[in-house]
Motif scaffolding. Structure first.
Motif, short mmCIF file in Angstrom:
data_model
loop_
_atom_site.label_atom_id
_atom_site.label_comp_id
_atom_site.label_asym_id
_atom_site.label_seq_id
_atom_site.Cartn_x
_atom_site.Cartn_y
_atom_site.Cartn_z
N GLY A 2 0.83 -1.21 0.00
CA GLY A 2 0.00 0.00 0.00
C GLY A 2 0.86 1.25 0.00
N ALA A 3 1.94 1.23 0.76
CA ALA A 3 2.84 2.38 0.79
C ALA A 3 3.52 2.57 -0.56
CB ALA A 3 3.89 2.20 1.89
N SER A 4 3.86 1.49 -1.23
CA SER A 4 4.46 1.58 -2.56
C SER A 4 3.48 2.20 -3.54
CB SER A 4 4.88 0.19 -3.04
OG SER A 4 5.34 0.25 -4.38
N ALA A 5 2.23 1.76 -3.50
CA ALA A 5 1.21 2.33 -4.38
C ALA A 5 1.00 3.81 -4.06
CB ALA A 5 -0.10 1.56 -4.24
N LEU A 6 0.95 4.15 -2.78
CA LEU A 6 0.76 5.55 -2.38
C LEU A 6 1.90 6.42 -2.89
CD1 LEU A 6 -0.80 7.72 -0.81
CD2 LEU A 6 0.53 7.06 1.21
N ALA A 7 3.13 5.95 -2.71
CA ALA A 7 4.28 6.73 -3.18
C ALA A 7 4.24 6.91 -4.70
CB ALA A 7 5.57 6.03 -2.77
N ALA A 8 3.91 5.85 -5.42
CA ALA A 8 3.84 5.95 -6.88
C ALA A 8 2.74 6.90 -7.33
CB ALA A 8 3.63 4.57 -7.50
N ARG A 21 -7.11 6.65 -2.13
CA ARG A 21 -7.47 5.79 -1.00
C ARG A 21 -7.88 4.40 -1.48
NH1 ARG A 21 -9.59 9.99 1.51
NH2 ARG A 21 -11.58 9.78 0.45
N THR A 22 -8.70 4.35 -2.51
CA THR A 22 -9.18 3.07 -3.02
C THR A 22 -8.02 2.22 -3.53
OG1 THR A 22 -11.29 4.06 -3.65
CG2 THR A 22 -10.71 1.99 -4.71
N VAL A 23 -7.14 2.80 -4.30
CA VAL A 23 -6.01 2.05 -4.86
C VAL A 23 -5.08 1.58 -3.75
CG1 VAL A 23 -3.97 2.24 -6.34
CG2 VAL A 23 -6.14 3.17 -7.11
N VAL A 24 -4.81 2.44 -2.78
CA VAL A 24 -3.93 2.06 -1.68
C VAL A 24 -4.54 0.92 -0.86
CG1 VAL A 24 -2.94 2.88 0.50
CG2 VAL A 24 -2.74 4.27 -1.55
N VAL A 25 -5.83 0.97 -0.61
CA VAL A 25 -6.49 -0.11 0.13
C VAL A 25 -6.44 -1.42 -0.65
CG1 VAL A 25 -8.75 -0.91 0.98
CG2 VAL A 25 -7.95 1.38 1.54
N LEU A 26 -6.66 -1.37 -1.96
CA LEU A 26 -6.57 -2.58 -2.78
C LEU A 26 -5.17 -3.19 -2.72
CD1 LEU A 26 -8.58 -1.55 -5.97
CD2 LEU A 26 -9.21 -3.28 -4.30
N PHE A 27 -4.15 -2.36 -2.84
CA PHE A 27 -2.78 -2.87 -2.82
C PHE A 27 -2.39 -3.35 -1.42
CE2 PHE A 27 -2.55 -1.28 -6.98
CZ PHE A 27 -1.39 -1.74 -7.57
N ALA A 28 -2.80 -2.65 -0.39
CA ALA A 28 -2.50 -3.09 0.98
C ALA A 28 -3.21 -4.40 1.28
CB ALA A 28 -2.89 -2.01 1.97
N GLY A 29 -4.45 -4.51 0.86
CA GLY A 29 -5.20 -5.75 1.07
C GLY A 29 -4.59 -6.93 0.33
N GLY A 30 -4.17 -6.70 -0.91
CA GLY A 30 -3.52 -7.77 -1.67
C GLY A 30 -2.23 -8.23 -1.02
N GLY A 31 -1.45 -7.29 -0.49
CA GLY A 31 -0.23 -7.66 0.20
C GLY A 31 -0.50 -8.36 1.52
N VAL A 111 -1.64 -4.04 -17.02
CA VAL A 111 -1.10 -2.95 -17.81
C VAL A 111 -0.85 -1.70 -16.96
CG1 VAL A 111 -1.62 -1.36 -19.70
CG2 VAL A 111 -2.08 -3.79 -19.96
N LEU A 112 -1.80 -1.36 -16.12
CA LEU A 112 -1.72 -0.10 -15.37
C LEU A 112 -1.31 -0.26 -13.91
CD1 LEU A 112 -4.98 1.55 -16.75
CD2 LEU A 112 -2.63 2.01 -17.45
N GLY A 113 -1.64 -1.37 -13.30
CA GLY A 113 -1.43 -1.52 -11.87
C GLY A 113 -0.06 -2.02 -11.47
N LEU A 114 0.56 -2.84 -12.29
CA LEU A 114 1.85 -3.41 -11.90
C LEU A 114 2.93 -2.37 -11.73
CD1 LEU A 114 2.03 -6.73 -13.95
CD2 LEU A 114 1.62 -6.42 -11.51
N ARG A 115 2.83 -1.27 -12.44
CA ARG A 115 3.86 -0.24 -12.33
C ARG A 115 3.86 0.42 -10.95
NH1 ARG A 115 1.56 4.86 -12.96
NH2 ARG A 115 -0.58 4.75 -13.65
N LEU A 116 2.77 0.30 -10.21
CA LEU A 116 2.72 0.89 -8.87
C LEU A 116 3.57 0.12 -7.86
CD1 LEU A 116 -1.06 1.82 -8.66
CD2 LEU A 116 0.85 3.25 -9.36
N TYR A 117 4.03 -1.07 -8.24
CA TYR A 117 4.91 -1.84 -7.37
C TYR A 117 6.37 -1.38 -7.45
CZ TYR A 117 1.32 -5.31 -6.41
OH TYR A 117 0.19 -5.95 -5.99
N PHE A 118 6.72 -0.62 -8.46
CA PHE A 118 8.12 -0.24 -8.66
C PHE A 118 8.35 1.20 -8.31
CE2 PHE A 118 7.42 -3.84 -11.48
CZ PHE A 118 8.45 -4.65 -11.09
N PRO A 119 9.46 1.57 -7.77
CA PRO A 119 10.58 0.76 -7.32
C PRO A 119 10.45 0.31 -5.87
CG PRO A 119 11.21 3.05 -7.16
CD PRO A 119 9.79 3.01 -7.70
N PHE A 120 9.54 0.90 -5.12
CA PHE A 120 9.46 0.63 -3.68
C PHE A 120 8.93 -0.76 -3.36
CE2 PHE A 120 8.73 5.22 -4.35
CZ PHE A 120 9.95 5.66 -3.89
#
Length: 140
Positions: A2-8, A21-31, A111-120
């Motif tokens: 979630g922090a990686s998505a937030l930073a990106a 908020r929605t994107v960060v919650v989705l990424f934090a929940g997935g992690g 296509v769009l979401g995986l880039r939020l994992y990089f670099p953090f």
């Protein structure tokens, strides 16, 4: 994650706090859901293995589980938005719409979401794999 998505998202200068908020919650929940599943799979894959294969099992398991659960949550969220235009629940046409909507969501996430994992997120994945290696080694 979630922090990686937030930073990106902040680096990309997203301006809608609700969307962030929605994107960060989705990424934090997935992690959060992916970590225990990945740890269990890594333990199964690393039974009797040396340190290198155990690390590889932990690294791959964490990556696949985290991305997989995040994509699943994204697909469910995506599906909930489009549900208002779908056919009646549990009909044949609804099932076709459900499958195609979920497939479209997973593709859009790839296509769009995986880039939020990089670099953090990649750095966090490496640290998580090192930590889970310790758990894998203690499981023997």
């Amino acid at each position: 994650m979630g922090a990686s998505a937030l930073a990106a998202l902040l680096i990309d200068r997203w301006e809608t706090p609700a969307s962030i908020r929605t994107v960060v919650v989705l990424f934090a929940g997935g992690g959060a859901v992916g970590f225990p599943v990945a740890l269990y799979v890594a333990r199964l894959l690393a039974i009797g293995a040396r340190a290198e294969p155990a690390f590889a099992a932990a690294f791959v398991s964490l990556a696949v589980a985290t991305i997989g659960f995040t994509a699943l949550f994204f697909a469910l969220y995506y599906r909930s938005y489009y549900a208002q235009w779908h056919a009646e629940t549990l009909t044949r046409f609804w099932a076709i719409q459900f499958v195609h909507t979920a497939a479209g969501a997973v593709y859009q996430f790839a296509v769009l979401g995986l880039r939020l994992y990089f670099p953090f997120g990649f750095a966090a994945l490496f640290v998580g794999a090192l930590m889970s290696l310790r758990f894998v080694r203690h499981a023997r």
